[in-house]
Structures are given as C-alpha cells and as structure tokens.
Design an enzyme around this catalytic site. Structure first.
Site, PDB file in Angstrom:
ATOM      1  N   LYS A 182       6.790  -3.267  -5.229  1.00 62.78           N
ATOM      2  CA  LYS A 182       6.313  -1.889  -5.441  1.00 62.78           C
ATOM      3  C   LYS A 182       7.208  -0.886  -6.144  1.00 62.78           C
ATOM      4  CE  LYS A 182       2.657   1.606  -4.036  1.00 62.78           C
ATOM      5  NZ  LYS A 182       1.779   1.888  -2.751  1.00 62.78           N
ATOM      6  N   GLU A 211      -2.927  -5.867  -0.998  1.00 65.22           N
ATOM      7  CA  GLU A 211      -1.759  -5.079  -0.432  1.00 65.22           C
ATOM      8  C   GLU A 211      -1.908  -5.159   0.983  1.00 65.22           C
ATOM      9  OE1 GLU A 211       0.209  -0.814  -0.661  1.00 65.22           O
ATOM     10  OE2 GLU A 211      -1.891  -1.138  -0.821  1.00 65.22           O
ATOM     11  N   CYS A 216      -1.591  -0.710  -5.287  1.00 65.81           N
ATOM     12  CA  CYS A 216      -2.217   0.351  -5.104  1.00 65.81           C
ATOM     13  C   CYS A 216      -2.398   1.609  -6.035  1.00 65.81           C
ATOM     14  CB  CYS A 216      -1.885   0.984  -3.651  1.00 65.81           C
ATOM     15  SG  CYS A 216      -2.706   2.210  -2.684  1.00 65.81           S
TER      16      CYS A 216
END
Length: 542
Positions: A364, A303, A415
């Site tokens: 995301k 990321e 994440c």
C-alpha cells in the site's frame, strides 16, 4: 460543559456572564458579528446547502440534490465580500462534512469532529473565491472550476490529502457518470457544480425580478433559457457517451470471510479472521468439485485477511497455502507483513500461486495518517493514549499494484487508495482493477457504501471491471460501465463467482491523466485573478 446561551441584545452578555467563560466571550461574539455581517439568512442557507449535499451521498444517495446544494451554496455567497464569504463557506463545509463523515465516529467522536472541521476549512477559500468570481459574466463556469480546485487541494494537502466526499463520488449512477471516461472524477465534479451554478443563475434572475417590480417579466426569458439550455446540453451529452462493456471473459471469485465481531478489537482476533477466509475458500473448492459453481481463474481475498505475517508465522503460511492449493488457482491475499528491520509493517496484496506459493506483491502506497502511521509520533502518543494502538508505522510502497494474477494483469489498490486519482490511474494499466479493503471498524456506517460508489466511478473512468474484496463487506463486482454485478451484505461470510470482461483498451481519461484537474483548477484561479483585476479597474475609474 453546560450549554451556553447567546442572547441577541447588547446587554445580554453581562447577564449571561456566568455562562460564557472568560476568554471565550470575544470569540463567541466575534463569530456572531461575522454571521451578522453575512446575514443570518445567508448563514442558514449555507447550513442548508451543506445538508442538501450530504443527502446526495450514500447511503441516502439522493444524487440529484448535489447540484441543488451547490446552487444554494452559490446563492448564499453571491454578492458578499470575500472576508465575509469565508465564514459562510466554512459553515457550509461543516454542515456537509459532519454528517457525511459520521462513520469516523467509530474510532472516536473527537476524531470525527476534528477531521470534519479540518475538511470544512477548505470551503473557506472556496467560499471567498465563489463570492469573487460571481461578479464576472459567465460565473457558473468559474464557480464550477473552483470546486475542482478545492477538491484538488483537499486531495493533496496535508499528509497526502483526504479526497473523500468529492462531488463526483455522488454521481456514480447518473447521467453524468460516463463523463468520468472523458475527464475523470475532476470533470464529473466540474459538470455537477456547473449544473448547480446554472440553477443558481436562473434562481438569481428570478430573485432579482422579485426585488425589482419595474423589471419586465420578459427579462427572465434569457437567463432561464440559458439555464435550461445548459442543463439539457450537459445531461444530454452525458447520456450519449458510450459505455464500455466488451472484453475477454474471465471467471473471478471474491471471498468475504467476515470478522468475529464488530469494533476495533477485531484485529486482536487475527487468527479467527484468517480462518474465516481459509474456510470460505475451502468451501468454494468443494462447490467447484461438486459442479455447483464454475471454477474461477483467479480469487481475491481482502485487505487484512491475514494479520498474521505468513512469512514469519508457519501456521498462517500453512493455512493460506492449503486453501490456495485446494482451490487450484492463484489467490491475491491481503496480509500484514513485518519489514526486515522489524520497525514497520507492510500492508500487502500477495500473489499466492497454488504450486509455487507467495510471489509478487503490492505494498500500500498511501497508508492512512493517524490510522496506519502517526505524524509527530513522539508528541501525539504522549497526548492521546488511543494512539498506542498504532505501535508501529506502516511502510509506504514504492510501486504501482499492476501484477500478473493467473491469466490477467490486475491493478491493485488497497482500501481508501481508491479515492486518489493518481493511485488508481497507475493501476488502470491492468486488465482488471482490484480494491482490497477492510471496513470492519466502520461497518454499518456511511463509509462502506461511499467506498463502493468510488469504485463504481473508477470502473467507468478507466473502462475496467473492478473487484472489491472486503473482510466484512461491502464486497462487490462492478462492470466497466459501472453496473453492479454483485454486492454483498455486511458482516456475513460471502463468496461471489462471476464471469467479467478483462479489457486492455484505454479511455480518454487515461490518456489525459491529471490534465483536466490542473486545467480546471487553473481556470478557476484565472477567474479569481480576472475578477480582482476588474474590480481594481472599476475602483480606479471612480
């Protein structure tokens, strides 16, 4: 603020009136009265319970202490009225979350304290529930179910929840780990809390024997036998669960380019971060041509490997494309991309092909509230200037991250999405799971190793290899049985190449989905209802 003194004598508040501000005295004395009703021994036991559970989580990782902390928590609550138990539950929650979430202090001590205390609020209904259901026979089962319910609520409300520091995430290399393949993280939490409940059950019997001198010693035999028998059954069955290991061998590479320096301002050095990942990929290509390492079939970047939008920034596009062409295999590139309207940012994992360039991508789905988007933006930006660092909200993705990358289907999460059951379950349909993450802000704190622990549990839960790519570490390659194949250090450039199994078979946890979570939560709720109904029947009979 000057430190306030809180003497115990009734006359002391007048003597200390200068230290206790007007308007605060009632709140302080009210808290003291609540603690007094709970008993200072129980309040201190609640603090001890929270601290004991904290020690079980990474980086300290003394995992056997989780059920011990649960046992102390249960004993502190057993026999209390629900209203008083709310206080004890909150104290235990604060004592747990404040140390376990210390990494949040990197973005501000106020944010760390507020988030920790908000999480502690979920221990209020948990504490009240445990106090109620411990009046029922078989109460270790019902208390364990309430832990699942607390984590389910905390993982969904508000703003999509914050399921960090679940009991299951302390059990990623233990006899309970492989239960994850049966009922997911909720079952591991349930069994961890069940062991704690059984320890409390045995301890309660011993304490009662100590208080009642007339009770024969043989009265301890039955409760201690139940406790030991339960412990052996749970641990033994966990060890016996087979661990998946076989699969089609795939050679993979994980690139950790590192960041220029620690701290929030590293994002201002976007080109340097991208250059680091480009450089490490070129270096890997040179080593492959020299025959030093095997050629991977796919490469994973983390990321934020490029905070420069490659679709809008020609230099970024050229740098990424040159590195991908040099390595000669598809690369999953983590990049920030402007939305067409220019009002939002997308956090993407982009499949970049050495011949055709950028193609499919994942956005995301669970951006971080107060980190990647601001609820109540107009109000909060006026009150807290630090939120000016979030000038635009991150857009929320609409589909799962299952994509083709070279010879396999990967399932990508970004994440802290790895903490969410649903997001991970959706991408477990891929042959290999990927966690792209950026931990630079929280480097050298408890948060990166805790995230690795989650990734290890997810590997077992879904029977998949998990590739963790982090900008500054910790990057990792986790086998489907939870073993660590590779683990990087933090704040160093690093590249790992390994042959890993790609798997398509599903676990029982995959097939059951959210079923165990709902079933165990409803079991706890039903136990509260049964306890309340039983208490009313007893009162009516008096």
């Amino acid at each position: 603020m000057a430190q306030e003194t809180l003497p115990d004598s009734p006359a002391a508040p007048e003597a200390a009136g200068a230290a206790v501000r007007p308007g605060r005295r009632d709140r302080v004395s009210g808290a003291l009265r609540t603690a007094g009703r709970a008993g200072w021994t129980r309040t201190l036991a609640a603090v001890a319970a929270g601290l004991i559970m904290w020690l079980a989580f990474p980086p300290i990782d003394w995992w056997p202490l989780t059920p011990v902390g649960v046992a102390v928590f249960t004993l502190a609550l057993r026999g209390l009225r629900p209203r008083t138990a709310c206080w004890v539950g909150f104290v235990a929650g604060a004592a747990f979350f404040l140390p376990v979430l210390t990494g949040i202090a990197k973005i501000g001590p106020d944010g760390w304290i507020i988030l920790s205390l908000v999480q502690a609020l979920y221990f209020i209904p948990l504490g009240a529930g445990v106090a109620v259901v411990t009046r029922l026979p078989g109460w270790p089962v019902w208390t364990a179910a309430l832990w699942v319910g607390e984590e389910m609520l905390r993982g969904h409300v508000p703003f999509g929840g914050f399921p960090w520091a679940r009991l299951a995430f302390s059990q990623t290399a233990t006899p309970l780990t492989h239960y994850a393949s049966v009922g997911g993280a909720p079952l591991v939490t349930f069994l961890t809390a069940l062991i704690g409940g059984m320890l409390a059950y045995g301890a309660a019997a011993v304490l009662q024997r100590g208080e009642d001198a007339d009770q024969p010693a043989k009265a301890l035999v039955r409760p201690l036998a139940i406790m030991l028998g339960g412990l052996v059954a749970v641990v033994g069955a966990g060890i016996a669960i087979p661990a998946p290991t076989a699969g089609r061998p795939i050679t993979v590479a994980v690139v950790q380019g590192n960041v220029p320096r620690l701290g929030l301002d590293f994002l201002g050095q976007r080109k340097a971060v991208l250059d680091n990942h480009v450089k490490e990929t070129h270096k890997l290509a040179e080593e492959i041509r020299a025959g030093k390492v095997a050629r991977p079939q796919l490469v994973i970047w983390p990321e934020n490997a490029s905070d420069l939008d490659p679709y809008a920034e020609p230099d970024a596009y050229t740098a990424i494309d040159g590195a991908v062409r040099d390595i000669g295999v598809p690369v999953l590139v983590g990049a920030l991309v402007d939305t067409p309207d220019g009002k939002h940012v997308e956090n993407r994992g982009i499949v970049w092909d050495p011949r055709t360039g950028p193609g499919n991508y994942y956005v995301k789905r669970h951006p971080v509230p107060f980190g990647e988007y601001l609820p109540f933006r107009e109000i909060l930006t006026k009150l807290i200037k630090r939120f000016d660092r979030i000038p635009r909200d991150f857009a929320k993705g609409k589909r799962s991250g299952v994509m083709r990358l070279g010879p396999v289907n990967i399932g990508d999460v970004i994440c802290f999405e790895v903490a969410y059951d649903k997001e991970v379950r959706d991408v477990a349909k891929g042959d290999i799971m990927v966690v792209q993450t950026n931990n630079a802000t929280y480097g050298k704190t408890s948060l990166p190793p805790q995230q690795i622990a989650m990734s290890r549990l997810r590997a077992v839960e879904h029977g998949r290899t998990v590739l963790v790519a982090a900008t500054s570490g910790i990057s990792a390659i986790v086998a489907p049985d939870g073993r660590m194949i590779y683990r990087s250090k933090e704040f160093v450039p690093d590249v790992a190449v390994a042959s890993v199994p790609a798997r398509t078979s599903t676990t029982l946890a995959d097939r059951l989905g959210a079923g165990p979570d709902w079933a165990l939560t409803l079991l706890g709720v039903a136990a509260i209802g049964a306890a309340v109904w039983t208490a009313r029947r007893k009162n009516e009979g008096k």
